[in-house]
Enzyme design. Sequence first.
Site, PDB file in Angstrom:
ATOM      1  CD  GLU A   1      44.735  50.082   1.200  1.00 26.44           C
ATOM      2  OE1 GLU A   1      43.535  50.135   0.854  1.00 26.44           O
ATOM      3  OE2 GLU A   1      45.678  49.925   0.415  1.00 26.44           O
TER       4      GLU A   1
ATOM      5  CE  LYS B   1      47.412  48.863  -6.871  1.00 23.00           C
ATOM      6  NZ  LYS B   1      46.045  49.209  -6.590  1.00 23.00           N
TER       7      LYS B   1
HETATM    8  N1  PSU Z   1      47.313  47.511  -3.015  1.00 23.79           N
HETATM    9  C1  PSU Z   1      46.905  46.221  -3.011  1.00 23.79           C
HETATM   10  N2  PSU Z   1      45.593  45.991  -3.215  1.00 23.79           N
HETATM   11  C2  PSU Z   1      44.698  46.991  -3.359  1.00 23.79           C
HETATM   12  C3  PSU Z   1      45.138  48.352  -3.340  1.00 23.79           C
HETATM   13  C4  PSU Z   1      46.472  48.532  -3.168  1.00 23.79           C
HETATM   14  O1  PSU Z   1      47.691  45.317  -2.833  1.00 23.79           O
HETATM   15  O2  PSU Z   1      43.513  46.714  -3.482  1.00 23.79           O
HETATM   16  C5  PSU Z   1      44.154  49.489  -3.430  1.00 23.79           C
HETATM   17  C6  PSU Z   1      44.688  50.668  -2.603  1.00 23.79           C
HETATM   18  O3  PSU Z   1      43.676  51.049  -1.719  1.00 23.79           O
HETATM   19  C7  PSU Z   1      44.943  51.758  -3.611  1.00 23.79           C
HETATM   20  C8  PSU Z   1      43.880  51.460  -4.587  1.00 23.79           C
HETATM   21  O4  PSU Z   1      44.855  53.036  -3.060  1.00 23.79           O
HETATM   22  O5  PSU Z   1      43.950  50.034  -4.724  1.00 23.79           O
HETATM   23  C9  PSU Z   1      44.059  52.177  -5.900  1.00 23.79           C
HETATM   24  O6  PSU Z   1      42.899  52.066  -6.645  1.00 23.79           O
HETATM   25  P1  PSU Z   1      42.705  52.939  -7.955  1.00 23.79           P
HETATM   26  O7  PSU Z   1      43.703  52.387  -8.928  1.00 23.79           O
HETATM   27  O8  PSU Z   1      41.281  52.683  -8.379  1.00 23.79           O
HETATM   28  O9  PSU Z   1      42.944  54.366  -7.567  1.00 23.79           O
END
Ligand code: PSU
Length: 315
Positions: free
Chosen positions: A26, A161
């Site tokens: 991604e 996370k």
């Molecule tokens: N994992 C990481 N860093 C990130 C992300 C995931 O180590 O930046 C990103 C991924 O793209 C995930 C997104 O889908 O954060 C989720 O964001 P949100 O909580 O706004 O949906």
Amino acid sequence: MKDIIYKVSEEVERALLDEKPVVALESTVISHGLPYPENIQTALKMEEAVRKEGSIPATIGVLNGVVTVGLSQKEIEYLADTNHTILKVGVGELDYAIGMEYSAATTVSATSWIANFFKIPIFATGGIGGVHRGVEKTWDVSQDMHSLGRIPMMVVCAGAKSILDLPKTLELLESYGVLTLGYQTDCFPAFYSRESPMKLAHTVQTPLDAAYVLMSRLKTGIPGGIVLCNPIPIEEAVPYEELESIINEAVIEADRNHIEKKAVTPFLLSRLSQKTDGRSLKANKALLFHNASLASKVAVEFGALRRRSKKTIGF
Ligand code: PSU
Ligand code: MN
């Protein structure tokens, strides 16, 4: 509106036509998850890790409205540069970037959608999005959850996370019919930490077993993904208890500063990096490479299984 809304690199197209193993990667982690310029090296090293284990990397993002599968180094550099306006899009916002011809980084949800469209069933990232702490107040639940519930993708990650509410994330994954699978662990890893108080009921020990489970999911046609949880390498791990207080402070700070919606995750990640003197950043990079390697190993096994598998009636 222009006709071309996607571009697949020659290398990835060739690999897909020849049924060679491909691993999707991604771009949100590049544009919004890591600081410049380390994000460029990290993205390239993830690709290297995929290649080393025998698969072709397909890093996915949107460039001026064109969904690109297999970003070139130059394209990765463009998305990594904070001087450019790069949107962060989940699957729900993908068409906005395409229709308006914007450049955008794709999250787990958008990347899974695109990868699945091109029949790439394996995807490596850092950690999936999930249910945020304080959800009772904010209703902030990542689109990743909903996408995982409907796209048959194996997402290799280091758990969710640790800035999230992990027990609620795990519960929601189960409700959505997502298989949360531990790789050589019976614990739901917490991103920077190998362990957390949450147990996993289902585990696999080898890339081949992971490939079997994925093959089954594709053959049964059951919607929804598999989250393959790969704990961070031991040398880079930061103990769970150590991070808890730092995360709690950062969450309060985000709330006080009215950081909302898509800005929450990037804010928390960068705060964490500051407060751990870069240790969390180092850990983040290590787990990304680790996940890319494992995804590649699974993709190689899956490719071999697919070549051997017979055409059947039903599943
Ligand atoms: N994992 C990481 N860093 C990130 C992300 C995931 O180590 O930046 C990103 C991924 O793209 C995930 C997104 O889908 O954060 C989720 O964001 P949100 O909580 O706004 O949906
Ligand atoms: Mn959110």
